[in-house]
Design a protein around this motif. Structure first.
Motif, PDB file in Angstrom:
ATOM      1  N   GLN A  40       0.834  -1.197   0.000  1.00 43.88           N
ATOM      2  CA  GLN A  40       0.000   0.000   0.000  1.00 43.88           C
ATOM      3  C   GLN A  40       0.870   1.249   0.000  1.00 43.88           C
ATOM      4  OE1 GLN A  40      -2.969  -0.094   3.102  1.00 43.88           O
ATOM      5  NE2 GLN A  40      -3.864  -1.995   2.336  1.00 43.88           N
ATOM      6  N   GLN A  41       1.989   1.205   0.705  1.00 40.00           N
ATOM      7  CA  GLN A  41       2.876   2.371   0.736  1.00 40.00           C
ATOM      8  C   GLN A  41       3.503   2.621  -0.629  1.00 40.00           C
ATOM      9  OE1 GLN A  41       3.271   4.546   3.455  1.00 40.00           O
ATOM     10  NE2 GLN A  41       4.054   5.753   1.748  1.00 40.00           N
ATOM     11  N   GLN A  50      -1.952   9.445   0.537  1.00 43.75           N
ATOM     12  CA  GLN A  50      -1.567   8.794   1.786  1.00 43.75           C
ATOM     13  C   GLN A  50      -1.832   7.288   1.715  1.00 43.75           C
ATOM     14  OE1 GLN A  50      -0.191  10.305   4.580  1.00 43.75           O
ATOM     15  NE2 GLN A  50      -0.002  12.053   3.194  1.00 43.75           N
ATOM     16  N   ARG A  51      -1.108   6.531   2.538  1.00 44.45           N
ATOM     17  CA  ARG A  51      -1.307   5.085   2.578  1.00 44.45           C
ATOM     18  C   ARG A  51      -2.726   4.736   3.017  1.00 44.45           C
ATOM     19  NH1 ARG A  51      -2.684   1.380   5.281  1.00 44.45           N
ATOM     20  NH2 ARG A  51      -2.603   2.581   7.189  1.00 44.45           N
ATOM     21  N   THR A  52      -3.305   5.543   3.909  1.00 41.51           N
ATOM     22  CA  THR A  52      -4.669   5.271   4.360  1.00 41.51           C
ATOM     23  C   THR A  52      -5.673   5.400   3.216  1.00 41.51           C
ATOM     24  OG1 THR A  52      -4.856   7.559   5.115  1.00 41.51           O
ATOM     25  CG2 THR A  52      -4.264   5.910   6.756  1.00 41.51           C
ATOM     26  N   THR A  53      -5.416   6.301   2.293  1.00 47.61           N
ATOM     27  CA  THR A  53      -6.286   6.441   1.120  1.00 47.61           C
ATOM     28  C   THR A  53      -6.247   5.172   0.287  1.00 47.61           C
ATOM     29  OG1 THR A  53      -5.884   8.824   1.066  1.00 47.61           O
ATOM     30  CG2 THR A  53      -6.737   7.816  -0.954  1.00 47.61           C
ATOM     31  N   GLY A  55      -5.435   2.188   1.371  1.00 46.31           N
ATOM     32  CA  GLY A  55      -6.072   1.149   2.177  1.00 46.31           C
ATOM     33  C   GLY A  55      -7.583   1.173   2.042  1.00 46.31           C
ATOM     34  N   ARG A  56      -8.157   2.351   2.055  1.00 47.29           N
ATOM     35  CA  ARG A  56      -9.616   2.473   1.908  1.00 47.29           C
ATOM     36  C   ARG A  56     -10.070   2.061   0.515  1.00 47.29           C
ATOM     37  NH1 ARG A  56      -9.045   8.008   4.678  1.00 47.29           N
ATOM     38  NH2 ARG A  56      -9.268   7.434   6.862  1.00 47.29           N
TER      39      ARG A  56
END
Length: 67
Positions: A40-41, A50-53, A55-56
């Motif tokens: 993901q990174q 961002q990595r969270t984006t 991930g979602r």
């Protein structure tokens, strides 16, 4: 709200003015992640989010309507 959503009048995907990714990019991200070669990174760095984006996106918490 339910009526608006059922008639596709809500802001989602690229119609939402704060989107960071396009639908084509989302499809590409999901394919690359499913291939198992990228983290993901790695994808976050490649697409400038961002990595969270990421991930979602891969967990389908966002961009539900993208293929």
């Amino acid at each position: 709200m339910k009526d608006m959503v059922s008639k596709n009048r809500s802001m989602f995907g690229e119609r939402q003015h704060l989107h960071k990714l396009t639908e084509d990019q989302v499809v590409t991200i999901r394919a690359l992640y499913a291939g198992g070669n990228m983290t993901q990174q790695d994808l976050a760095d490649q697409f400038g989010v961002q990595r969270t984006t990421i991930g979602r996106v891969v967990r389908r918490k966002t961009w539900l309507r993208a293929a």
